[in-house]
Write an enzyme that holds these catalytic residues in place. Structure first.
Site, PDB file in Angstrom:
ATOM      1  CG  HIS A  73      -3.402  12.646  11.660  1.00 10.90           C
ATOM      2  ND1 HIS A  73      -2.594  13.728  12.357  1.00 10.90           N
ATOM      3  CD2 HIS A  73      -3.218  12.858  10.488  1.00 10.90           C
ATOM      4  CE1 HIS A  73      -1.882  14.280  11.628  1.00 10.90           C
ATOM      5  NE2 HIS A  73      -2.419  14.102  10.165  1.00 10.90           N
ATOM      6  CG  ASP A  75      -0.623  11.488  15.395  1.00 14.88           C
ATOM      7  OD1 ASP A  75      -1.609  11.555  14.559  1.00 14.88           O
ATOM      8  OD2 ASP A  75       0.528  10.976  15.128  1.00 14.88           O
ATOM      9  CG  ASP A 106      -0.264  17.373   8.868  1.00 14.44           C
ATOM     10  OD1 ASP A 106      -1.502  16.467   8.948  1.00 14.44           O
ATOM     11  OD2 ASP A 106       0.808  16.923   8.709  1.00 14.44           O
ATOM     12  CD  GLU A 139      -0.529  10.853   8.996  1.00 13.77           C
ATOM     13  OE1 GLU A 139      -0.288  10.978   7.726  1.00 13.77           O
ATOM     14  OE2 GLU A 139      -0.077  11.814   9.593  1.00 13.77           O
ATOM     15  CD  GLU A 140       2.118  13.920  11.398  1.00 17.81           C
ATOM     16  OE1 GLU A 140       2.727  13.571  10.705  1.00 17.81           O
ATOM     17  OE2 GLU A 140       1.429  15.080  10.884  1.00 17.81           O
ATOM     18  CD  GLU A 168      -3.063  13.726   6.573  1.00 16.49           C
ATOM     19  OE1 GLU A 168      -2.486  14.912   6.635  1.00 16.49           O
ATOM     20  OE2 GLU A 168      -2.575  12.997   7.296  1.00 16.49           O
ATOM     21  CG  HIS A 357       5.106  18.358   9.454  1.00 14.81           C
ATOM     22  ND1 HIS A 357       5.702  17.102   9.164  1.00 14.81           N
ATOM     23  CD2 HIS A 357       3.761  18.197   9.617  1.00 14.81           C
ATOM     24  CE1 HIS A 357       4.585  16.214   9.234  1.00 14.81           C
ATOM     25  NE2 HIS A 357       3.689  16.907   9.684  1.00 14.81           N
TER      26      HIS A 357
END
Length: 384
Positions: A73, A75, A106, A139-140, A168, A357
């Site tokens: 992903h 995003d 990520d 995905e997020e 991931e 994150h």
């Protein structure tokens, strides 16, 4: 970039970080990747649904007997206050061998690594088979219109992956120390308890929903769901909020709300856990006379890809490039592998995720290059 020149995964990672693709914004990331993949001879299709942008790309014949797939992903989660960052979260700056920015772990770097590996592989050593890339922008977020939409498109178009690797970040401490062969299930239950409001000096004239809520939450939190299974740790239940919205200290409230989140292994299903939760709620109702309402949301069921050819292939490639043989794990949260597993065997391997994150998300550029080498080695051996 041109397909005849090896793709620099670090440069591509930095370019992707400069695309402000906070869920559900596309931010230019998929446009960038689509152009690169088209130049390398991939057939590409934008699969946009529900305001979410996704990209499907295939090199080789549709539904070839051997089709290796990658999933990832572009995003990212919000950055918070940009002033808290040491460097521009969308700057993609490289300082002293470290790439900074949102998505540096990520997982824009993971996407860049498998795109670079795939482009180099098909242009330098065209395989007898196909390579498929499924890249989502959801995905997020809720996950309803991302990888799910891509898999729906594939089913409708007759596309197929034989196996899939999700890029991931999977390594907790050192590059190569862990890969994922499954994930726990995740579900959330929201409880609303309705009693009778009254004066706290006359509790016998009220029916306090908080008393019933405390009893219910204690029973749920103290119950041991299981002792773990062959490939999974013990399931867990966490109380994440209890609230009444009551500003008065001398009023017994009429209602109370609470939420619990369960991460469960393959000893359970969301249906069996929902039945257990409902049974506990009904027991509280009968004991207290407080009405209990329950709403359940399931993010995904637990799943396992049993150790076999795919996990062995990835393990060999990781060990060859890092000197470490990864532990086969099912720890952590959910990922889009929970959707891919209904299509084909799937495992996950990617970078060290220590800063994902977080403010000042970053990764060593040498690890991005190493990840590309691992993915390239996997493709070479798969099609050998």
């Amino acid at each position: 970039m041109t397909a005849s020149v090896p793709v620099d995964p670090v440069k591509l990672s930095a370019e992707l970080i400069r695309c402000p693709s906070v869920t559900p914004e596309e931010g230019g990331a998929l446009v960038l990747l689509e152009g690169l993949l088209k130049d390398a001879g991939f057939e590409t299709t934008r699969v946009d649904r529900g305001g979410v942008s996704n990209l499907f790309a295939r090199w080789g014949r549709k539904a070839a007997n051997r089709t290796f797939g990658f999933n990832g992903h572009t995003d990212v989660v919000p950055v918070g206050d940009p002033a808290d960052w040491a460097h521009d979260p969308f700057g993609g700056e490289i300082i002293d061998g470290v790439l900074w920015g949102r998505g540096a772990t990520d997982m824009k770097t993971g996407v860049a690594a498998f795109v670079a590996a795939a482009v180099d592989f098909v242009t330098q050593t065209p395989p007898d088979g196909a390579v498929v890339l499924t890249i989502t922008g959801d995905e997020e977020g809720p996950g309803r219109d991302g990888t799910r939409a891509l898999l729906d498109h594939m089913a409708e178009a007759g596309e197929r992956m034989s196996v899939c690797l999700v890029g991931e970040p999977t390594c907790p401490e050192e590059m190569g120390d862990m890969m994922k062969i499954g994930r726990r299930g995740s579900m959330t239950a929201q409880f609303t308890l309705r009693g009778k409001q009254g004066h706290s000096a006359y509790p016998h004239r009220a029916n306090n929903p908080l008393t019933a809520m405390v009893r219910l939450m204690d029973r749920l939190a103290c119950h041991r769901l299981d002792e773990g299974t062959e490939h999974f740790d013990a399931s867990t239940l966490a109380i994440t909020t209890i609230d009444t919205g009551n500003p008065a200290s001398n009023v017994i409230p009429a209602s109370a709300r609470a939420t619990v989140n369960i991460r469960f292994n393959d000893a359970h299903s969301s249906a069996s856990l929902t039945k257990w939760l409902r049974g506990q709620a009904e027991r509280i109702e009968s004991e207290t006379g407080v009405r209990v309402e329950m709403a359940v949301n399931v993010s995904g069921e637990s799943f396992i890809t049993p150790p076999g050819d795919l996990s062995a292939l990835v393990s060999r490639a990781v060990e060859a490039e890092t000197g470490r043989r990864p532990v086969l794990s099912t720890t952590g949260g959910t990922s889009d592998a929970r959707f891919v597993k209904d299509h084909c065997p799937v495992v996950e391997f990617g970078l060290v995720g220590k800063t994902m994150h977080q403010v000042d998300e970053r990764i060593e550029v040498a690890l991005i290059e190493k990840l590309k080498a691992i993915y390239g080695r996997i493709l070479t051996e798969y099609f050998a």
